[in-house]
Design an enzyme around this catalytic site. Structure first.
Site, PDB file in Angstrom:
ATOM      1  N   LEU A  29     -12.942   7.885  18.722  1.00 47.27           N
ATOM      2  CA  LEU A  29     -11.650   8.476  19.053  1.00 47.27           C
ATOM      3  C   LEU A  29     -11.893   9.898  19.521  1.00 47.27           C
ATOM      4  O   LEU A  29     -12.627  10.635  18.862  1.00 47.27           O
ATOM      5  CB  LEU A  29     -10.721   8.462  17.832  1.00 47.27           C
ATOM      6  CG  LEU A  29     -10.286   7.074  17.377  1.00 47.27           C
ATOM      7  CD1 LEU A  29      -9.493   7.164  16.075  1.00 47.27           C
ATOM      8  CD2 LEU A  29      -9.472   6.378  18.456  1.00 47.27           C
ATOM      9  N   ASP A  57     -20.744  14.052  17.934  1.00 39.60           N
ATOM     10  CA  ASP A  57     -19.910  13.213  17.083  1.00 39.60           C
ATOM     11  C   ASP A  57     -20.804  12.763  15.944  1.00 39.60           C
ATOM     12  O   ASP A  57     -21.422  11.714  16.003  1.00 39.60           O
ATOM     13  CB  ASP A  57     -19.401  12.011  17.892  1.00 39.60           C
ATOM     14  CG  ASP A  57     -18.414  11.163  17.113  1.00 39.60           C
ATOM     15  OD1 ASP A  57     -18.175  11.449  15.923  1.00 39.60           O
ATOM     16  OD2 ASP A  57     -17.882  10.210  17.695  1.00 39.60           O
ATOM     17  N   HIS A  61     -21.389   6.550  10.037  1.00 31.13           N
ATOM     18  CA  HIS A  61     -20.766   5.490   9.247  1.00 31.13           C
ATOM     19  C   HIS A  61     -21.781   4.383   8.977  1.00 31.13           C
ATOM     20  O   HIS A  61     -22.498   3.957   9.888  1.00 31.13           O
ATOM     21  CB  HIS A  61     -19.558   4.905   9.976  1.00 31.13           C
ATOM     22  CG  HIS A  61     -18.477   5.902  10.246  1.00 31.13           C
ATOM     23  ND1 HIS A  61     -17.802   6.550   9.234  1.00 31.13           N
ATOM     24  CD2 HIS A  61     -17.958   6.372  11.404  1.00 31.13           C
ATOM     25  CE1 HIS A  61     -16.908   7.369   9.759  1.00 31.13           C
ATOM     26  NE2 HIS A  61     -16.994   7.288  11.079  1.00 31.13           N
ATOM     27  N   ALA A  73     -14.070   4.702  13.369  1.00 29.42           N
ATOM     28  CA  ALA A  73     -14.272   5.290  14.692  1.00 29.42           C
ATOM     29  C   ALA A  73     -15.379   6.338  14.620  1.00 29.42           C
ATOM     30  O   ALA A  73     -15.515   7.034  13.624  1.00 29.42           O
ATOM     31  CB  ALA A  73     -12.985   5.923  15.189  1.00 29.42           C
TER      32      ALA A  73
END
Length: 157
Positions: A29, A57, A61, A73
């Site tokens: 995102l 980013d 995860h 995301a």
């Protein structure tokens, strides 16, 4: 600007390098954009304009949280973002603009001192691991897992 938004368009969510199907490790995102928008971002990023700068980013995860019915995301790019930015800037013939984009413009925008450590980028190929272990969790799948990266960053002495 994140490296995935500069390298990929929205089609990469549903197919990549000849492989079809949903690509959960490309889900981020804001969602990846049309190719025309990606090209505009690349033009801005490589322009040398100090209003544009790198932003990784760092979304490590665990694999089981990305590959599920309601995946998280984010793309884990921090492990090789600098090298991937170098690939992009080289492809655009703008390697001379890379240092400003990755090292100066962001610090200047936020009014913080520029970092004094130096990094050396070497034109040498290596393969991004398929996954990275995380103690006590399932592994993290890095952005461009299993792919060849053509630059290598090392902390300068």
């Amino acid at each position: 600007m994140t490296v995935q938004h500069l390298l990929l368009n929205r089609n990469a969510l549903f197919g990549y390098q000849g492989k079809g199907g949903l690509r959960p490790h490309h889900y981020c995102l804001p969602v990846l954009k049309r190719e025309s928008h990606r090209q505009a971002l690349v033009a801005a990023a490589t322009s040398g304009n100090p209003k544009f700068f790198a932003g990784t980013d760092s979304a490590p995860h665990p694999q089981d949280k990305k590959e599920c019915a309601c995946g998280c995301a984010g793309c884990f790019t921090a492990s090789a973002a600098l090298e991937m930015y170098a690939e992009l800037f080289e492809a655009e013939g703008k390697l001379d603009k890379l240092e400003g984009f990755t090292s100066h413009h962001g610090a200047d925008f936020y009014g913080v001192p520029r970092h004094q450590n130096k990094v050396t980028l070497t034109k040498t190929s290596w393969k991004m691991p398929e996954s990275l272990p995380v103690e006590g969790l399932t592994p993290v799948v890095p952005f461009r897992a299993g792919e060849e990266i053509t630059w290598k960053a090392t902390l300068a002495a």
